[in-house]
Design an enzyme around this catalytic site. Structure first.
Site, PDB file in Angstrom:
ATOM      1  N   SER A  29       0.784  -1.244   0.000  1.00 16.13           N
ATOM      2  CA  SER A  29       0.000   0.000   0.000  1.00 16.13           C
ATOM      3  C   SER A  29       0.811   1.286   0.000  1.00 16.13           C
ATOM      4  O   SER A  29       0.370   2.287  -0.556  1.00 16.13           O
ATOM      5  CB  SER A  29      -0.965   0.009   1.190  1.00 16.13           C
ATOM      6  OG  SER A  29      -0.266  -0.180   2.406  1.00 16.13           O
ATOM      7  N   ASP A 229      -2.989   6.458  11.092  1.00 20.68           N
ATOM      8  CA  ASP A 229      -2.995   5.011  11.317  1.00 20.68           C
ATOM      9  C   ASP A 229      -1.631   4.444  11.680  1.00 20.68           C
ATOM     10  O   ASP A 229      -1.506   3.258  11.961  1.00 20.68           O
ATOM     11  CB  ASP A 229      -3.537   4.283  10.082  1.00 20.68           C
ATOM     12  CG  ASP A 229      -2.740   4.579   8.815  1.00 20.68           C
ATOM     13  OD1 ASP A 229      -1.667   5.208   8.898  1.00 20.68           O
ATOM     14  OD2 ASP A 229      -3.209   4.167   7.732  1.00 20.68           O
ATOM     15  N   HIS A 232       0.639   4.231   7.150  1.00 21.49           N
ATOM     16  CA  HIS A 232       0.788   4.769   5.797  1.00 21.49           C
ATOM     17  C   HIS A 232       1.402   6.159   5.792  1.00 21.49           C
ATOM     18  O   HIS A 232       1.142   6.966   6.686  1.00 21.49           O
ATOM     19  CB  HIS A 232      -0.574   4.804   5.094  1.00 21.49           C
ATOM     20  CG  HIS A 232      -1.164   3.458   4.881  1.00 21.49           C
ATOM     21  ND1 HIS A 232      -2.277   3.017   5.580  1.00 21.49           N
ATOM     22  CD2 HIS A 232      -0.785   2.438   4.084  1.00 21.49           C
ATOM     23  CE1 HIS A 232      -2.561   1.772   5.191  1.00 21.49           C
ATOM     24  NE2 HIS A 232      -1.680   1.402   4.293  1.00 21.49           N
TER      25      HIS A 232
END
Length: 257
Positions: A29, A229, A232
Site C-alpha cells: 500500500s 494510522d 501509511h
C-alpha cells in the site's frame, strides 16, 4: 492548429513513442499510495506540485493501454482500497528532466495493499500479473529501467516472517530478472517505516538495509511522516520518498552511470 489539438498531438507522440523509459512500481500500500486518504476512505484529491501530470509521463492502465499519468497512479490496480498519492509521480517528475532528451517516462503500477512477500512468489497471481504488465509495457518500444519496490509491512507479524524474508526477496529479484530476460535489472527497495508489530519492524528493516545483491540499492523510509494510522505515509512524505527514489536511481543507475 488549436492549442487543444496541439496538446493532443503531443500526448499521442509520447504515448506512441518507441523510446519509453519504463519503471515498474510494485509492493504494497505505501507504493500504491494512501496519501490524502482519510479515516472514511475518501481521498482529498489534493495533488502537490511535485506530483502534477506531464505529457511526458505515462502510466500503463489496468487494461494495458498507455495514457497520461496522474494521481492516483494505482487507482485501477489496487482496487480493494481507496488509493491516494504515492511516490510514483513525484519520482517521475524528479527524474523526467534528466531523461527528457531520451524519451517519455512510463510507469507500470503493480502494487497491491496488504500483501506479504509470499504472495509475490513466482506462481502467485500478483507476480504473474506484474510480469505480464512489464512485458506488455515494452511491446510498442521502450526499455525497463528499474523496479521500485516498497513492501514488507505485512511481514512484520512474526519471527518466522522476518527469518524467511531475505530468501524470498532474493528469489523474487532473481525471478523478475529471469522472466524479463534482464539479468542486471536495477532494483530500488524501500526499507519500511512501519509495520504490524513493533517487535519485528527493526529486524525486517535490518534485512532490507543489509541485502547484498548486485544492482540492488535501498532507500530508507525511516523518519518519514506517517498518517493517523501509524502505517501509511502522508502525502508530504510520499513526495519526499519519490525524491529519495529518484536520487537513488539517478546516482546509481541514471544515464550518466
Amino acid at each position: 492548429m488549436s492549442t487543444e489539438a496541439s496538446i493532443s498531438d503531443n500526448q499521442n507522440l509520447e504515448i506512441n513513442s518507441p523510446n519509453k523509459q519504463i519503471f515498474i512500481l510494485s509492493g504494497q500500500s505505501n507504493m500504491s499510495g494512501r496519501g490524502g486518504v482519510d479515516k472514511h476512505h475518501h481521498w482529498d484529491s489534493i495533488v502537490p506540485p511535485e506530483c502534477r501530470p506531464n505529457h511526458g509521463i505515462l502510466r500503463l492502465s489496468a487494461k494495458l493501454h498507455w495514457e497520461i499519468a496522474h494521481e492516483p497512479v494505482h487507482k485501477d490496480i489496487d482496487t480493494k482500497k481507496t488509493c491516494g498519492v504515492g511516490p510514483g509521480m513525484a519520482f517521475a517528475n524528479a527524474v523526467r528532466a534528466r531523461l527528457a532528451p531520451i524519451g517519455p517516462l512510463g510507469l507500470v503500477p503493480c502494487a497491491v495493499g496488504g500483501t506479504a512477500i509470499k504472495e509475490w512468489g513466482r506462481e502467485e497471481r500478483l507476480y504473474k500479473n506484474m510480469i505480464k504488465r512489464a512485458k506488455e509495457s515494452v511491446k510498442s518500444g521502450g526499455e525497463i529501467r528499474a523496479l521500485l519496490w516498497y513492501q514488507g509491512e505485512s511481514d512484520t507479524s512474526s519471527e518466522d516472517d522476518v527469518a524467511t524474508y531475505q530468501g524470498k526477496m532474493e528469489e523474487l529479484i532473481q525471478n523478475v530478472r529471469d522472466d524479463l530476460s534482464l539479468p542486471s535489472l536495477p532494483i530500488i527497495q524501500v526499507a519500511i517505516n512501519s509495520g504490524l508489530d513493533e517487535r519485528f519492524l527493526e529486524k525486517l528493516r535490518e534485512v532490507q538495509l543489509n541485502m547484498k545483491v548486485a544492482n540492488v540499492v535501498c532507500v530508507d523510509a525511516k523518519g518519514l511522516e506517517l498518517k493517523f494510522d501509524n502505517l501509511h505515509l502522508t502525502t508530504e512524505a510520499q513526495v519526499e520518498l519519490g525524491h529519495k527514489l529518484a536520487q537513488a536511481y539517478l546516482c546509481n543507475f541514471g544515464p550518466s552511470q
